[in-house]
Design a protein around this motif. Structure first.
Motif, PDB file in Angstrom:
ATOM      1  N   PHE A  54       0.553  -0.729   0.100  1.00  0.00           N
ATOM      2  CA  PHE A  54      -0.163   0.307   0.525  1.00  0.00           C
ATOM      3  C   PHE A  54       0.618   1.036  -0.336  1.00  0.00           C
ATOM      4  O   PHE A  54       0.313   2.291  -1.296  1.00  0.00           O
ATOM      5  CB  PHE A  54      -0.912  -0.113   1.457  1.00  0.00           C
ATOM      6  CG  PHE A  54      -1.928   1.233   1.121  1.00  0.00           C
ATOM      7  CD1 PHE A  54      -3.013   0.431   0.594  1.00  0.00           C
ATOM      8  CD2 PHE A  54      -1.736   2.202   1.447  1.00  0.00           C
ATOM      9  CE1 PHE A  54      -4.553   1.940   0.278  1.00  0.00           C
ATOM     10  CE2 PHE A  54      -3.098   2.809   1.782  1.00  0.00           C
ATOM     11  CZ  PHE A  54      -4.192   2.666   1.187  1.00  0.00           C
ATOM     12  N   ARG A  55       1.628   1.168   0.598  1.00  0.00           N
ATOM     13  CA  ARG A  55       2.989   2.190   1.120  1.00  0.00           C
ATOM     14  C   ARG A  55       3.729   2.264  -0.496  1.00  0.00           C
ATOM     15  O   ARG A  55       3.259   3.969  -0.654  1.00  0.00           O
ATOM     16  CB  ARG A  55       3.789   1.795   1.670  1.00  0.00           C
ATOM     17  CG  ARG A  55       5.241   3.331   2.661  1.00  0.00           C
ATOM     18  CD  ARG A  55       5.437   2.528   3.475  1.00  0.00           C
ATOM     19  NE  ARG A  55       6.092   1.682   3.190  1.00  0.00           N
ATOM     20  CZ  ARG A  55       6.313   0.423   4.581  1.00  0.00           C
ATOM     21  NH1 ARG A  55       5.277  -0.014   5.238  1.00  0.00           N
ATOM     22  NH2 ARG A  55       7.237  -0.614   4.456  1.00  0.00           N
ATOM     23  N   ARG A  58       1.006   4.045  -2.705  1.00  0.00           N
ATOM     24  CA  ARG A  58       1.021   5.672  -2.461  1.00  0.00           C
ATOM     25  C   ARG A  58       1.862   6.387  -2.578  1.00  0.00           C
ATOM     26  O   ARG A  58       2.270   7.766  -3.494  1.00  0.00           O
ATOM     27  CB  ARG A  58       0.540   5.332  -0.891  1.00  0.00           C
ATOM     28  CG  ARG A  58      -1.011   5.743  -0.934  1.00  0.00           C
ATOM     29  CD  ARG A  58      -1.190   7.039  -1.116  1.00  0.00           C
ATOM     30  NE  ARG A  58      -3.153   6.187  -1.193  1.00  0.00           N
ATOM     31  CZ  ARG A  58      -3.520   6.791  -0.417  1.00  0.00           C
ATOM     32  NH1 ARG A  58      -3.157   7.518   1.009  1.00  0.00           N
ATOM     33  NH2 ARG A  58      -4.640   7.086  -0.406  1.00  0.00           N
ATOM     34  N   GLN A  59       3.561   5.939  -2.433  1.00  0.00           N
ATOM     35  CA  GLN A  59       4.858   6.688  -2.864  1.00  0.00           C
ATOM     36  C   GLN A  59       5.352   6.644  -4.700  1.00  0.00           C
ATOM     37  O   GLN A  59       6.076   7.294  -5.137  1.00  0.00           O
ATOM     38  CB  GLN A  59       5.756   6.245  -2.459  1.00  0.00           C
ATOM     39  CG  GLN A  59       5.925   5.824  -1.040  1.00  0.00           C
ATOM     40  CD  GLN A  59       6.589   5.673  -0.098  1.00  0.00           C
ATOM     41  OE1 GLN A  59       7.416   4.707  -0.260  1.00  0.00           O
ATOM     42  NE2 GLN A  59       6.939   5.734   0.966  1.00  0.00           N
TER      43      GLN A  59
END
Lengths: 113, 890
Positions: A54-55, A58-59
């Motif tokens: 997820f991270r 998002r990045q």
């Protein structure tokens, strides 16, 4: 699972990027791939995988698309973006430098100082 | 796979959640498929997958946390979550938002006023360049001073007009009212006398026609003027300006050249001009009359300091060449030592600013304290709420939600409350500050203040909102999320969950409230009593039933040598009017702010004394008894020896308190007032002079017939004693109209004028009183809420006590002991604070010491009684607790 090493903090992202760099994969596939490329030597806590994915999405390092898995299940496939590829290269370099440095440091014999 | 569905259904249903759910489910299935393919039984495979994967909700919380750390979306979600919470408890939400709105609104209202009178620049282009010239340190009362902002005599202005290198343009201006209309029905409007450069230097563009230009200065007879936009709209019907547009001023038509744009009100913040007209420079201008304010625009490249240095260097020559004749050598020397300085004037001038600056700052402190109490109240409410939600927090933390995540959620909730309060507060601030301005208005003067919610006000409200949110939101959020999931879940909804420490914080908040509200209460009582002292003060003269009559008779063209006789006759004419009990002429209206001094010498003692020239009946009219010697008579004329009546302060200062009658007083020369030697023939008690607040000062009275002929002018003032003021006014108008049709008459009520001087005190008394009551009310609510909450938390304990035989009195005592402890600490703290704060307010109090014991004791008792009353209700409720019910709940 006897002889698996714990992941160092921060290395999960690198492993995910590396696994996905070999071709688009779904989450479960990423786990399998990491196992495969590490010779089953690394223990990935399954629960940590998804927050990591997820991270990275998002990045902007990964992009995700729903697709169909090999046995006809709906699954979310992750692949590297250009930024992700760049990040992987940088992280690989810096990891190598670090590993070399630590390896050298640990290999030093008393008489060499 | 029903078990999965049910497990996943725990989650929230947003799209993002659903996607995560789907993905995790697929992951599990792939895992199970793989194991089944390896030959494992499906049940075994599912079990293994779940073991390997761990708790999916935990995974979800962790994904959520990543999301929270990254996204704005989650911010919106938290906000929605908070709003849902507020909707579920509308009572709490309404109370919270209203309390905040009141607190923030009051603060913003006061700040808005400060902004309007102090911070905002004039609505002209490049206001920062505007520079005012003033005598450094003022002119020390020399000469005649015509108003608050009159710093220049005409000769001084003429010098600066010629030499002002640092300024790209300079102008002189003053406010001087104009009587508009026919002679029989004159109306006073706000006039602005301006030099020809005024509008040009300020860069005001005409709305209609043209504005005043240098060539308009020629005539000394007022014959042309410029109207302000509001005057033009209201009084001239907004008709297009043509060369034939005229209005009547003092019975003569004058030409209106043009109209200024809507935003321009002049240079006095709080005032609005109606008509502007050109200055006139008479051939022999008086050199001791300070009447103008002089300003200019700083040239690019000049700083205020350099400009000041320039004018400082100019000063010696300027004051040398403009020195008035007729003063003593010393006074002339003082005049010649004056220095000019340049000052920033982008905010214009304002008597409101000078007068009420400290009042407004005081109000800001008061409203700030009220807000503090409101915040403490709210913090307590939030604490109570957060402990009600302790279980929820504990469960979420047990499921892996991080503390930061929960903290953020709670803070967003209080942030929303603060935002709501601030928004409503800004809306509330508008009418509030208008109300405050109205309360400062007097019978004579309306205040025209542009009150707008500009960026400064919005920024202030936002800052206050954020600050309050931090004050009332952070502590409860920190407390609320510092839960040990295990013990919290074990303890259940109530019981021992509230530790002593938690109660400690709430007690501390109540103690703070009590302390701060004591300060506000003491302040309110002090200001109310101070105002009452002023209202009931005996100024040493009759206040009610006195009408002031101002007479102007320039158009009658009386010869200077016959003015004295003419005036004497006027007094007799007024005396003959029906309804007039007594009448006296005077050169100085007492208690209206003006002043009139001459230098005196008695033997070797030198100094100043107030001087008033009055007709013989003055003391009788004003009810001032002659203490010793005689009053004035009709025999005290120009040809008789000059005589003086002095007050006790004069006697103390110049005669050492000894015998005054028969003593000689030398009056120092002044332009138009030659040196004279007077003999004291009578004394009066000390009376107030120009201000109720003033201390007694040396005062001397001279018969008006001995007023120097050189100083006579075509105008005079009379004090008329009449029970029926309006009746006497009608009588006087009628009596004078027949004989002097050209006479300009104005009537003022003496007492009303005095009261007008107290509007500042009235506003402070009213507002501090209001906020004092509000503070006490908030304390009552806070105390009631906290005690009720404590009792709910201690239900078991109280139930057991009652079951073990504690009677009602004992339970009530238990609760009251709590109150007493908080009260005692709060009152001690508050007393200290009140004494400290009182010292700062000393200058604003009249006839009271800031550490007035009676006020303090009364406030303490009042607060104590109110606090006990507020805790009685929860205490009785506790004593009626049914022990069986209380214990069964466990």
């Amino acid at each position: 699972m006897g002889d698996q090493a714990q992941l160092l903090p921060g290395t999960l992202d690198l492993l995910i990027l590396r696994a996905v760099s070999l071709g688009p994969l779904h989450g479960y596939g990423i786990l399998l791939r990491i196992g495969q490329i590490s010779g089953n030597a690394l223990l990935i806590e399954q629960g940590a995988l998804y927050p990591g994915l997820f991270r990275l999405v998002r990045q902007g390092l990964l992009k995700a698309n729903w697709g169909t898995s090999e046995n006809n299940r709906r699954a979310k496939f992750y692949e590297l973006t250009a930024a992700g590829r760049r990040r992987l290269r940088e992280e690989t370099d810096s990891w190598n430098r670090l590993a070399t440095a630590i390896g050298t440091a640990l290999a030093v014999q008393p008489e060499e100082i | 796979m029903g078990i999965f569905r049910r497990m996943w259904a725990l989650g929230r249903r947003s799209k993002l959640d659903r996607e995560i759910d789907d993905e995790l489910r697929e992951h599990m299935r792939l895992h199970v498929d793989a194991d089944v393919a390896k030959g494992m039984s499906p049940d075994e495979a599912i079990r293994r997958a779940r073991l390997r994967f761990g708790n999916p909700t935990v995974v979800k919380e962790r994904v959520d946390a990543e999301d929270a750390a990254l996204g704005f979306e989650s911010f919106l979600r938290d906000a929605r979550y908070a709003v849902r919470g507020f909707v579920k408890s509308p009572g709490f939400t309404i109370v919270a938002v209203l309390t905040l709105a009141l607190g923030i609104g009051a603060n913003t209202a006061v700040f808005q006023l400060l902004d309007a009178v102090r911070l905002r620049s004039l609505p002209i282009s490049r206001p920062q360049d505007l520079t005012e010239l003033r005598i450094v340190g003022g002119n020390k009362g020399l000469g005649v001073n015509d108003g608050m902002f009159a710093n220049f005599t005409i000769p001084m202005w003429q010098e600066v007009r010629r030499h002002h290198d640092p300024l790209s343009g300079a102008f002189a201006w003053r406010t001087a009212d104009v009587m508009v209309g026919k002679l029989s029905e004159l109306k006073r409007v706000h006039g602005l006398e301006v030099s020809g450069e005024f509008f040009n230097v300020l860069g005001i563009v005409p709305w209609q026609g043209r504005l005043i230009e240098p060539q308009d200065e020629a005539a000394c007879q007022l014959n042309k003027a410029v109207a302000s936009y509001s005057y033009w709209k209201a009084e001239m019907g907004g008709q297009a300006i043509t060369p034939n547009t005229t209005i009547m001023v003092e019975g003569r038509p004058i030409q209106i050249l043009g109209v200024t744009p809507p935003g321009f009100f002049g240079l006095t913040v709080g005032d609005r001009f109606d008509l502007a007209y050109p200055t006139c420079i008479p051939p022999n201008p008086r050199r001791e009359v300070f009447s103008f304010s002089v300003m200019g625009r700083l040239k690019p490249g000049w700083s205020i300091e350099r400009a000041s240095a320039y004018f400082d260097a100019l000063s010696a020559g300027l004051f040398e060449s403009t020195a008035p004749d007729g003063y003593s050598a010393e006074t002339t020397k003082m005049y010649k030592s004056f220095r000019l300085g340049a000052y920033q004037a982008g905010e214009g001038v304002s008597w409101l600013r000078e007068e009420y600056d400290s009042s407004l700052k005081l109000l800001l402190v008061i409203t700030g304290l009220v807000l503090l109490i409101a915040c403490a109240n709210l913090a307590n409410l939030m604490l109570a709420r957060s402990s009600a939600r302790q279980r929820e927090m504990a469960i979420r933390m047990a499921l892996g939600a991080s503390r930061g995540r929960l903290l953020r959620q709670l803070l967003i909730g209080s942030g929303l409350l603060a935002m709501g309060g601030a928004a409503l507060g800004v809306a509330l601030a508008q009418p509030l500050s208008r109300l405050m301005v109205r309360s400062l208005e007097t019978t004579g003067d309306a205040i025209h203040l542009v009150i707008v919610t500009d960026w400064r006000v919005l920024l202030f409200a936002a800052a206050v909102g954020v600050l309050t949110c931090m004050v009332f939101g952070t502590l409860p959020a920190l407390r609320g999320t510092r839960v040990d999931p295990l013990s919290s879940l074990k303890a259940g909804e109530r019981g021992v969950a509230g530790s002593r420490e938690r109660f400690g914080v709430q007690r501390l908040l109540v103690v703070t409230q009590i302390a701060v509200s004591l300060v506000l209460l003491v302040g309110a009582l002090l200001f109310v009593r101070s105002y009452r002292n002023l209202m009931t003060l005996d100024p040493g003269m009759r206040e009610s039933g006195i009408t002031i009559v101002l007479l102007g008779f320039e158009s009658e063209h009386v010869k200077p040598e016959s003015l004295a006789a003419y005036k004497r006759q006027l007094v007799e004419d007024v005396r003959a009017a029906p309804g007039v009990e007594n009448v006296a002429a005077t050169t100085m209206l007492p208690l209206r702010g003006g002043s009139w001094s001459h230098g005196v010498r008695v033997g070797r003692a030198e100094g100043q004394s107030r001087f008033t020239y009055v007709s013989p009946s003055y003391f009788a009219t004003m009810g001032i008894p002659i203490v010793s010697g005689r009053g004035f008579t009709a025999m005290d004329t120009t040809n008789a020896p000059p005589v003086l009546i002095v007050n006790q302060m004069f006697v103390r200062k110049y005669f050492g308190g000894g015998q005054a009658l028969g003593r000689q007083v030398q009056v120092m020369p002044e332009p138009q007032y030659p040196a004279r030697i007077y003999e004291v023939v009578g004394t009066i008690q000390d009376t107030k002079y120009n201000d109720l607040r003033g201390d007694p000062e040396p005062m001397a009275f001279v018969p008006i017939d001995q007023f120097p002929e050189t100083a006579q002018g075509p105008g005079m003032a009379m004090m008329v004693a009449a029970k029926d003021g309006p009746g006497a006014i009608a009588g006087i108008r009628h009596a004078l109209a027949a004989k002097h049709p050209q006479m300009i008459l104005q009537f003022l009520d003496f007492q009303l004028g005095i009261r007008d001087g107290l509007v500042g005190e009235r506003m402070i008394a009213m507002l501090s009183g209001f906020f004092g009551v509000l503070a006490v009310l908030l304390v009552v609510i806070g105390l009631y809420g906290v005690l009720s909450y404590f009792i709910t938390q201690r239900r078991n304990e109280i139930g057991i006590r009652i079951a073990l035989g504690a009677d009602r009195g004992r339970v009530v005592g238990l609760v009251l002991r709590d109150t007493a402890a908080m009260l005692a600490i709060g009152l001690v703290l508050g007393t200290g604070l009140a004494l400290f704060a009182g010292r700062a307010a000393t200058t604003m109090l009249f006839g009271l010491k800031p550490y007035d014991a009676a006020t303090l004791v009364f406030s303490i008792l009042l607060l104590a009684v109110i606090a006990v009353l507020a805790s009685l209700l929860p205490a009785f409720k506790a004593s009626r607790l049914n022990p069986v019910d209380a214990l069964r709940c466990e």
